[in-house]
Design a protein around this motif. Structure first.
Motif, short mmCIF file in Angstrom:
data_model
loop_
_atom_site.label_atom_id
_atom_site.label_comp_id
_atom_site.label_asym_id
_atom_site.label_seq_id
_atom_site.Cartn_x
_atom_site.Cartn_y
_atom_site.Cartn_z
N SER A 197 -2.92 -4.50 -11.35
CA SER A 197 -3.40 -5.31 -12.46
C SER A 197 -4.32 -4.46 -13.34
N VAL A 198 -4.32 -4.78 -14.62
CA VAL A 198 -5.27 -4.20 -15.56
C VAL A 198 -5.95 -5.36 -16.27
N ALA A 199 -7.27 -5.39 -16.19
CA ALA A 199 -8.02 -6.48 -16.83
C ALA A 199 -9.25 -5.91 -17.51
N TYR A 200 -9.63 -6.53 -18.60
CA TYR A 200 -10.82 -6.10 -19.32
C TYR A 200 -12.07 -6.52 -18.55
N SER A 201 -13.00 -5.59 -18.39
CA SER A 201 -14.27 -5.86 -17.74
C SER A 201 -15.38 -5.81 -18.78
N PRO A 202 -16.00 -6.97 -19.08
CA PRO A 202 -17.09 -6.96 -20.05
C PRO A 202 -18.26 -6.08 -19.62
N LYS A 203 -18.53 -6.02 -18.31
CA LYS A 203 -19.64 -5.20 -17.82
C LYS A 203 -19.41 -3.72 -18.08
N LEU A 204 -18.14 -3.30 -18.00
CA LEU A 204 -17.81 -1.90 -18.22
C LEU A 204 -17.36 -1.62 -19.65
N ASP A 205 -17.06 -2.69 -20.38
CA ASP A 205 -16.54 -2.60 -21.75
C ASP A 205 -15.29 -1.73 -21.79
N ARG A 206 -14.41 -1.99 -20.85
CA ARG A 206 -13.15 -1.26 -20.79
C ARG A 206 -12.18 -1.96 -19.85
N ASN A 207 -10.93 -1.57 -19.92
CA ASN A 207 -9.94 -2.09 -18.98
C ASN A 207 -10.13 -1.41 -17.63
N VAL A 208 -9.98 -2.18 -16.58
CA VAL A 208 -10.11 -1.65 -15.22
C VAL A 208 -8.81 -1.95 -14.48
N GLU A 209 -8.29 -0.91 -13.86
CA GLU A 209 -7.07 -1.05 -13.07
C GLU A 209 -7.45 -1.43 -11.64
N SER A 210 -6.83 -2.48 -11.13
CA SER A 210 -7.07 -2.92 -9.76
C SER A 210 -5.77 -2.85 -8.96
N VAL A 211 -5.94 -2.66 -7.66
CA VAL A 211 -4.81 -2.60 -6.73
C VAL A 211 -5.06 -3.63 -5.65
N GLY A 212 -4.07 -4.48 -5.42
CA GLY A 212 -4.11 -5.41 -4.30
C GLY A 212 -3.32 -4.84 -3.15
N LEU A 213 -3.90 -4.87 -1.97
CA LEU A 213 -3.25 -4.33 -0.78
C LEU A 213 -3.05 -5.45 0.24
N ARG A 214 -2.01 -5.33 1.03
CA ARG A 214 -1.70 -6.35 2.04
C ARG A 214 -1.21 -5.67 3.31
N ARG A 215 -1.56 -6.31 4.41
CA ARG A 215 -1.06 -5.86 5.72
C ARG A 215 -0.60 -7.08 6.50
N GLN A 216 0.53 -6.94 7.13
CA GLN A 216 1.07 -7.99 7.99
C GLN A 216 0.33 -7.91 9.32
N LEU A 217 -0.25 -9.02 9.76
CA LEU A 217 -0.98 -9.05 11.02
C LEU A 217 -0.11 -9.45 12.20
N THR A 218 0.92 -10.23 11.92
CA THR A 218 1.78 -10.71 13.00
C THR A 218 3.18 -10.15 12.80
N GLU A 219 3.85 -9.94 13.89
CA GLU A 219 5.24 -9.49 13.82
C GLU A 219 6.12 -10.67 13.53
N ASP A 220 7.19 -10.43 12.76
CA ASP A 220 8.16 -11.48 12.51
C ASP A 220 8.79 -11.88 13.83
N GLN A 221 8.88 -13.18 14.05
CA GLN A 221 9.50 -13.68 15.25
C GLN A 221 10.99 -13.93 15.00
N PRO A 222 11.84 -13.62 15.95
CA PRO A 222 13.26 -13.87 15.74
C PRO A 222 13.53 -15.36 15.58
N ILE A 223 14.47 -15.65 14.74
CA ILE A 223 14.87 -17.04 14.52
C ILE A 223 16.12 -17.30 15.34
N GLY A 224 16.14 -18.38 16.10
CA GLY A 224 17.32 -18.72 16.88
C GLY A 224 16.99 -18.87 18.34
#
Length: 170
Positions: A137-164
């Motif tokens: 994401s890129v969003a304007y930051s009034p505190k910095l008076d500029r656009n700031v690039e952000s990165v969202g990170l994710r990790r899977q905590l549980t293993e996928d369980q088989p269906i069936g």
């Protein structure tokens, strides 16, 4: 040896100072430290005063070395700060593991967090621990008076369980 415990109100000044030192290291070259230092310090103190019950503290040798928080006690880690003098000694890894274990016990399947896109050290740390980029994401930051690039990170905590039925699903 690193010990993880919950914060108490008396930890706030030390936690705020650790947050400041780590924040300064993370934003060097990205923001004007002199212009933002007072606001950042106030933000750390205000956050910690209102949310210290959500903070996990890492102690090494009887000294506070870092902290992490889940502000809303949901699937997002909102803060993870390690004193720069204590980095690369397993403190961040211990904090992250403790927070992730807590989240697994609360039956969260994923963990999310975010950082600014130029925080190469944080990105490398989280990638090493199994996190992948989930959004940019890129969003304007009034505190910095500029656009700031952000990165969202994710990790899977549980293993996928088989269906069936039966071992391995269908």
């Amino acid at each position: 040896m690193t010990i993880i415990r919950y914060a108490h109100g008396g930890d706030i000044p030390v936690l705020a100072e650790i947050g400041m030192r780590a924040w300064e290291q993370a934003v060097t070259g990205v923001a004007d430290l002199d212009a933002l230092r007072d606001n950042a310090r106030n933000a750390f103190v205000h956050f910690l005063q209102g949310n210290w019950v959500t903070v996990a503290v890492a102690e090494t040798g009887g000294r506070i070395a870092g902290w992490a928080a889940r502000e809303k006690m949901d699937e997002e880690i909102t803060d993870l700060w390690v004193d720069p003098a204590m980095q690369r000694q397993g403190v961040g890894s211990a904090l992250l593991a403790a927070i992730e274990d807590e989240m697994r016990r609360a039956t969260f399947e994923t963990v999310d967090l975010q950082t600014h896109a130029r925080n190469a050290a944080a990105l490398a740390f989280f990638r090493k621990h199994g996190y992948a980029v989930n959004w940019l994401s890129v969003a304007y930051s009034p505190k910095l008076d500029r656009n700031v690039e952000s990165v969202g990170l994710r990790r899977q905590l549980t293993e996928d369980q088989p269906i069936g039925y039966g071992p391995g699903g269908f």
